[in-house]
Design a protein around this motif. Structure first.
Motif: not given
Length: 371
Positions: A30-36, A58-67, A73-78
């Motif tokens: 989650r923290l890494s996704a916010r950074f990216h 990279q943000e999308l991959r991390l968000v999928e892993r976290a949520y 959250a994945v919809a927003k990153a997508t």
């Protein structure tokens, strides 16, 4: 804070130290996704779209892993990935991503939620930039109505929707309605952000374009010059948004009969935009079309302008052909028609000119390029 306030250089200086600190922290997707995500937005704001795409992915991959893959959250990153694809001119890749996220927001949040309005706005944005203005305008109207009701008339998202609808109406040649919306956007943006904010430059640019379209060239000069000054100060003189203003200023000076200055402005604008967008981007080619038309209109007085028009028309058409499906639309038909005009004076090229004109007419008649 830096990228939100357009303080890009300050924000960029903090990326390296922040990345080093993140590497020392426990594994936290989650923290890494916010950074990216923050780094991606910084690159995007600076017009570095390739770098932004890598960070958004990279943000999308991390968000999928976290949520999980079906989360909001994945919809927003997508959506972030898809919007970046639009800026890169990769419309056919972006469309299914946007449609999928819109359906998810509709199902989970309903149609009276700001996030649904954002997804709807992004879909209209894609339609507009891929040359399907007729599909974009009613969606932009719906989004503006939603945001005025949900967020109020002076909210930044509502101001964006006001500009988006106006810009689409300019593409539909509905200049009176567009100009009224642009004046509203300019006044409210100046009040909320200040007169030198980049948001103000958007409406100033389009007000200049509207004035040129109505042959009010004296009225076009001041807003275009002000838009250029704002963008150069806020974004730097190498940002693609600066290049866009320069392309419009080139058309203005061409219309004023100042062909040498016009050519210099166009060359500078093209160099800036090509560095960010690449040489085969739809928006780069679309930016040439009004300049080509101006050169052809003035060609009887200056033969060299016809050759310049032919060169650019050939290049524009080549861009649209290279893009395949992403290069279809009214702009391609316009490029064919303008090239036909440039070729028609040469008896050796009249057969090709007729074929191009027929192709342009067929595209418009069949609806491939109609708006």
């Amino acid at each position: 804070v830096g990228w939100r306030q357009k303080r890009h250089a300050e924000a960029a200086a903090l990326v390296g130290p922040a990345r080093s600190l993140l590497a020392l922290a426990p594994d936290d997707p989650r923290l890494s996704a916010r950074f990216h995500g923050y780094v991606a937005r910084l690159h995007h704001e600076r017009g570095h779209y390739d770098e932004a795409r890598q960070e958004f992915e990279q943000e999308l991959r991390l968000v999928e892993r976290a949520y999980g893959p079906g989360s909001l959250a994945v919809a927003k990153a997508t959506t972030n990935v898809a919007t970046n694809l639009v800026y890169q001119g990769r419309y056919s890749e972006a469309l299914p991503l946007m449609e999928r996220t819109l359906a998810l927001y509709q199902r989970e949040l309903g149609e009276e939620h700001p996030d649904f309005a954002r997804a709807l706005n992004n879909l209209a944005f894609l339609h507009q930039h891929s040359g399907h203005n007729a599909e974009a305008v009613p969606i932009f109207r719906r989004v503006l109505s939603l945001r005025e009701r949900l967020l109020g008339p002076d909210h930044p998202s509502t101001l964006l929707s006001t500009y988006n609808l106006a810009s689409a109406l300019v593409g539909d040649e509905k200049y009176d309605e567009a100009e009224a919306l642009l004046q509203t956007h300019r006044a409210r943006s100046e009040k909320r952000f200040g007169p030198e904010h980049p948001e103000v430059a958007w409406s100033l640019l389009e007000l200049g374009v509207v004035a040129m379209a109505q042959r009010r060239y004296a009225d076009a000069k001041a807003p275009l010059e002000r838009a250029l000054a704002i963008r150069e100060k806020a974004l730097g003189d190498k940002h693609p948004d600066v290049g866009r203003v320069l392309q419009s200023m080139a058309v203005l000076h061409c219309r004023l009969g100042e062909s040498t200055k016009a050519a210099a402005l166009l060359a500078r604008g093209d160099a800036i935009r090509e560095q960010s967008l690449g040489g085969n981007h739809r928006e780069l080619a679309e930016g040439w079309l009004p300049y080509i038309e101006c050169c052809l209109d003035q060609a009887p007085k200056r033969a060299a302008l016809r050759e310049e028009a032919r060169r650019l028309a050939e290049r524009a058409l080549g861009v649209f052909e290279t893009l395949g499906k992403d290069g279809e639309g009214k702009a391609r038909a316009t490029a064919e028609f303008l090239l036909a005009r440039a070729l028609d004076v040469d008896p050796r090229e009249r057969a090709r000119a007729r074929a191009l004109a027929q192709s342009a007419a067929a595209r418009l008649t069949q609806g491939e390029g109609s708006e």
